[in-house]
Motif scaffolding. Structure first.
Motif, PDB file in Angstrom:
ATOM      1  N   THR A 187       5.304  12.649  -4.522  1.00 25.09           N
ATOM      2  CA  THR A 187       6.000  12.483  -5.803  1.00 25.09           C
ATOM      3  C   THR A 187       4.942  12.198  -6.867  1.00 25.09           C
ATOM      4  O   THR A 187       3.746  12.238  -6.591  1.00 25.09           O
ATOM      5  CB  THR A 187       7.001  11.307  -5.736  1.00 25.09           C
ATOM      6  OG1 THR A 187       6.271  10.114  -5.408  1.00 25.09           O
ATOM      7  CG2 THR A 187       8.093  11.544  -4.703  1.00 25.09           C
ATOM      8  N   ILE A 188       5.400  11.880  -8.075  1.00 22.66           N
ATOM      9  CA  ILE A 188       4.486  11.444  -9.139  1.00 22.66           C
ATOM     10  C   ILE A 188       4.433   9.924  -9.132  1.00 22.66           C
ATOM     11  O   ILE A 188       5.458   9.261  -8.917  1.00 22.66           O
ATOM     12  CB  ILE A 188       4.989  11.943 -10.523  1.00 22.66           C
ATOM     13  CG1 ILE A 188       5.003  13.472 -10.577  1.00 22.66           C
ATOM     14  CG2 ILE A 188       4.146  11.357 -11.656  1.00 22.66           C
ATOM     15  CD1 ILE A 188       3.648  14.142 -10.368  1.00 22.66           C
ATOM     16  N   VAL A 189       3.250   9.359  -9.341  1.00 23.99           N
ATOM     17  CA  VAL A 189       3.133   7.931  -9.637  1.00 23.99           C
ATOM     18  C   VAL A 189       2.699   7.837 -11.097  1.00 23.99           C
ATOM     19  O   VAL A 189       1.769   8.532 -11.520  1.00 23.99           O
ATOM     20  CB  VAL A 189       2.143   7.217  -8.687  1.00 23.99           C
ATOM     21  CG1 VAL A 189       0.713   7.732  -8.832  1.00 23.99           C
ATOM     22  CG2 VAL A 189       2.173   5.700  -8.910  1.00 23.99           C
ATOM     23  N   SER A 190       3.410   7.040 -11.885  1.00 25.32           N
ATOM     24  CA  SER A 190       3.040   6.939 -13.302  1.00 25.32           C
ATOM     25  C   SER A 190       1.933   5.900 -13.472  1.00 25.32           C
ATOM     26  O   SER A 190       1.769   4.994 -12.643  1.00 25.32           O
ATOM     27  CB  SER A 190       4.261   6.552 -14.147  1.00 25.32           C
ATOM     28  OG  SER A 190       4.597   5.201 -13.916  1.00 25.32           O
ATOM     29  N   GLY A 191       1.208   6.040 -14.562  1.00 22.41           N
ATOM     30  CA  GLY A 191       0.189   5.041 -14.885  1.00 22.41           C
ATOM     31  C   GLY A 191       0.815   3.662 -15.029  1.00 22.41           C
ATOM     32  O   GLY A 191       0.214   2.657 -14.623  1.00 22.41           O
ATOM     33  N   ASP A 192       2.017   3.594 -15.570  1.00 22.54           N
ATOM     34  CA  ASP A 192       2.692   2.291 -15.724  1.00 22.54           C
ATOM     35  C   ASP A 192       2.926   1.633 -14.364  1.00 22.54           C
ATOM     36  O   ASP A 192       2.736   0.431 -14.203  1.00 22.54           O
ATOM     37  CB  ASP A 192       4.049   2.454 -16.426  1.00 22.54           C
ATOM     38  CG  ASP A 192       3.909   2.858 -17.885  1.00 22.54           C
ATOM     39  OD1 ASP A 192       2.782   2.847 -18.405  1.00 22.54           O
ATOM     40  OD2 ASP A 192       4.940   3.195 -18.496  1.00 22.54           O
ATOM     41  N   GLU A 193       3.354   2.428 -13.388  1.00 24.64           N
ATOM     42  CA  GLU A 193       3.581   1.860 -12.047  1.00 24.64           C
ATOM     43  C   GLU A 193       2.273   1.324 -11.459  1.00 24.64           C
ATOM     44  O   GLU A 193       2.250   0.262 -10.831  1.00 24.64           O
ATOM     45  CB  GLU A 193       4.141   2.928 -11.100  1.00 24.64           C
ATOM     46  CG  GLU A 193       5.572   3.328 -11.379  1.00 24.64           C
ATOM     47  CD  GLU A 193       6.046   4.376 -10.386  1.00 24.64           C
ATOM     48  OE1 GLU A 193       7.018   4.107  -9.661  1.00 24.64           O
ATOM     49  OE2 GLU A 193       5.455   5.479 -10.346  1.00 24.64           O
ATOM     50  N   LEU A 194       1.195   2.062 -11.672  1.00 31.93           N
ATOM     51  CA  LEU A 194      -0.099   1.607 -11.144  1.00 31.93           C
ATOM     52  C   LEU A 194      -0.535   0.315 -11.841  1.00 31.93           C
ATOM     53  O   LEU A 194      -1.066  -0.599 -11.203  1.00 31.93           O
ATOM     54  CB  LEU A 194      -1.161   2.698 -11.324  1.00 31.93           C
ATOM     55  CG  LEU A 194      -0.961   3.931 -10.437  1.00 31.93           C
ATOM     56  CD1 LEU A 194      -1.882   5.071 -10.880  1.00 31.93           C
ATOM     57  CD2 LEU A 194      -1.228   3.596  -8.967  1.00 31.93           C
ATOM     58  N   VAL A 195      -0.302   0.234 -13.152  1.00 31.36           N
ATOM     59  CA  VAL A 195      -0.663  -0.979 -13.898  1.00 31.36           C
ATOM     60  C   VAL A 195       0.076  -2.191 -13.326  1.00 31.36           C
ATOM     61  O   VAL A 195      -0.522  -3.248 -13.087  1.00 31.36           O
ATOM     62  CB  VAL A 195      -0.328  -0.810 -15.401  1.00 31.36           C
ATOM     63  CG1 VAL A 195      -0.303  -2.155 -16.123  1.00 31.36           C
ATOM     64  CG2 VAL A 195      -1.339   0.118 -16.057  1.00 31.36           C
ATOM     65  N   VAL A 196       1.371  -2.034 -13.082  1.00 27.68           N
ATOM     66  CA  VAL A 196       2.174  -3.148 -12.572  1.00 27.68           C
ATOM     67  C   VAL A 196       1.680  -3.552 -11.179  1.00 27.68           C
ATOM     68  O   VAL A 196       1.505  -4.735 -10.878  1.00 27.68           O
ATOM     69  CB  VAL A 196       3.670  -2.755 -12.561  1.00 27.68           C
ATOM     70  CG1 VAL A 196       4.504  -3.750 -11.773  1.00 27.68           C
ATOM     71  CG2 VAL A 196       4.182  -2.646 -13.996  1.00 27.68           C
ATOM     72  N   SER A 197       1.410  -2.557 -10.327  1.00 25.77           N
ATOM     73  CA  SER A 197       0.924  -2.845  -8.975  1.00 25.77           C
ATOM     74  C   SER A 197      -0.443  -3.546  -9.028  1.00 25.77           C
ATOM     75  O   SER A 197      -0.666  -4.562  -8.356  1.00 25.77           O
ATOM     76  CB  SER A 197       0.832  -1.523  -8.201  1.00 25.77           C
ATOM     77  OG  SER A 197       0.049  -1.668  -7.056  1.00 25.77           O
ATOM     78  N   LEU A 198      -1.357  -3.030  -9.840  1.00 24.21           N
ATOM     79  CA  LEU A 198      -2.706  -3.605  -9.914  1.00 24.21           C
ATOM     80  C   LEU A 198      -2.685  -4.995 -10.534  1.00 24.21           C
ATOM     81  O   LEU A 198      -3.432  -5.886 -10.122  1.00 24.21           O
ATOM     82  CB  LEU A 198      -3.627  -2.705 -10.748  1.00 24.21           C
ATOM     83  CG  LEU A 198      -3.962  -1.348 -10.141  1.00 24.21           C
ATOM     84  CD1 LEU A 198      -4.683  -0.467 -11.158  1.00 24.21           C
ATOM     85  CD2 LEU A 198      -4.829  -1.519  -8.894  1.00 24.21           C
ATOM     86  N   ALA A 199      -1.843  -5.178 -11.555  1.00 23.80           N
ATOM     87  CA  ALA A 199      -1.777  -6.490 -12.214  1.00 23.80           C
ATOM     88  C   ALA A 199      -1.398  -7.558 -11.203  1.00 23.80           C
ATOM     89  O   ALA A 199      -1.960  -8.657 -11.199  1.00 23.80           O
ATOM     90  CB  ALA A 199      -0.773  -6.457 -13.359  1.00 23.80           C
ATOM     91  N   ALA A 200      -0.450  -7.222 -10.318  1.00 26.05           N
ATOM     92  CA  ALA A 200      -0.025  -8.200  -9.311  1.00 26.05           C
ATOM     93  C   ALA A 200      -1.094  -8.379  -8.243  1.00 26.05           C
ATOM     94  O   ALA A 200      -1.491  -9.497  -7.925  1.00 26.05           O
ATOM     95  CB  ALA A 200       1.293  -7.748  -8.689  1.00 26.05           C
ATOM     96  N   SER A 201      -1.621  -7.267  -7.694  1.00 31.16           N
ATOM     97  CA  SER A 201      -2.528  -7.416  -6.546  1.00 31.16           C
ATOM     98  C   SER A 201      -3.909  -7.919  -6.951  1.00 31.16           C
ATOM     99  O   SER A 201      -4.593  -8.527  -6.143  1.00 31.16           O
ATOM    100  CB  SER A 201      -2.614  -6.124  -5.744  1.00 31.16           C
ATOM    101  OG  SER A 201      -2.929  -5.054  -6.581  1.00 31.16           O
ATOM    102  N   LEU A 202      -4.313  -7.710  -8.194  1.00 26.76           N
ATOM    103  CA  LEU A 202      -5.624  -8.207  -8.639  1.00 26.76           C
ATOM    104  C   LEU A 202      -5.495  -9.524  -9.406  1.00 26.76           C
ATOM    105  O   LEU A 202      -6.486 -10.030  -9.933  1.00 26.76           O
ATOM    106  CB  LEU A 202      -6.311  -7.171  -9.545  1.00 26.76           C
ATOM    107  CG  LEU A 202      -6.646  -5.809  -8.916  1.00 26.76           C
ATOM    108  CD1 LEU A 202      -7.118  -4.837  -9.992  1.00 26.76           C
ATOM    109  CD2 LEU A 202      -7.724  -5.976  -7.836  1.00 26.76           C
ATOM    110  N   ALA A 203      -4.281 -10.079  -9.490  1.00 24.92           N
ATOM    111  CA  ALA A 203      -4.028 -11.303 -10.279  1.00 24.92           C
ATOM    112  C   ALA A 203      -4.657 -11.153 -11.669  1.00 24.92           C
ATOM    113  O   ALA A 203      -5.458 -11.986 -12.109  1.00 24.92           O
ATOM    114  CB  ALA A 203      -4.569 -12.539  -9.545  1.00 24.92           C
TER     115      ALA A 203
END
Ligand code: IP8
Length: 253
Positions: A151-167
């Protein structure tokens, strides 16, 4: 600004850095200006994610692939990924020109969407890059998806995932609008609850949980880190720990 020690996570919207009306066309002057601002700010620890603009979106539409609808067509997957690679190279070139130690991170090769549809983006390489003083530059992409091919992953989804996992210490979305706008087109300075702005984000956008401004606000409200939505005029202030545009902070709820 939060006391969290992680990186600043910055999304550059595809509409900011490309000309959406012309296929695969970078908006050179806007991209150069944004890159120069990032270079001047020289933030200690920074992760950049850019959107698809006139590169990824036409390629995805042509193949009939979206956030929800996948494909097993490997030619289509390769074409979407290659289109995003061309934009990623242009972004890296502009950042290098501005003295930013930017390096590419291609989400398709490492991340995926699990059986619940959640984005899984491993961060070991990204954290090592940050430790070495690099600025990782990711982008919206095709994403292998359990039981759906890709599927497509949006940049917004990646931002949300990275913000959480990288604190992340802060999250910024640089868009074409100066913030979330109310019915008079004025910037709403702060949003703490979705229902408080549901009315102004009305229509189809409000029911679209992954796209548009409503989708961005919903996703950012779920983060522990406050986020800012602003346009390129607000970028220097954001990178200088200011609070341009709209602050989205759901952490008190
Ligand atoms: O512009 C979309 O990323 P976005 C990426 O952040 C592709 O939604 C490949 C269409």
């Amino acid at each position: 600004m939060s006391e969290r020690a992680g990186p600043v996570v910055l999304k550059l919207g595809g509409s900011v850095i490309t000309r959406k009306d012309q296929p695969e066309t970078v908006d050179e002057s806007k991209l150069d200006a944004v890159a120069a601002t990032i270079g001047e700010a020289a933030v200690d620890s920074l992760v950049i994610v850019h959107g698809g603009g006139s590169f990824g979106h036409p390629a995805a539409a042509q193949a009939g692939v979206s956030l929800a609808s996948g494909t097993h067509d490997t030619t289509a997957i390769s074409e979407i990924h290659a289109a995003m690679g061309r934009l990623n190279e242009a972004v890296l070139d502009a950042l290098h020109e501005a003295g930013v130690p930017a390096v590419p991170v291609r989400p398709f090769s490492a991340g995926y969407r699990d059986e619940s549809g959640a984005v899984v983006q491993p961060t070991g390489a990204i954290e090592t890059m940050l430790g070495e003083g690099f600025v990782p530059v990711l982008h919206g992409d095709v994403f292998t998806t359990v039981d759906a091919g890709a599927t497509i992953v949006s940049g917004d989804e990646l931002v949300v995932s990275l913000a959480a996992s990288l604190a992340a210490q802060s999250v910024g979305l640089c868009t074409t609008v100066p913030g979330v706008l109310d019915e008079d087109e004025d910037v709403i300075p702060e949003i703490e609850r979705f229902d408080a702005v549901e009315g102004v984000l009305s229509g189809s956008d409000a029911t679209d949980v992954t796209g548009g401004m409503a989708g961005k606000v919903r996703a950012l409200l779920d983060l522990d880190t406050p986020a800012q939505i602003f346009d390129p005029d607000g970028l220097a202030a954001f990178l200088g720990s200011g609070a341009p545009g709209t602050r989205i902070d759901g952490s008190s709820q």
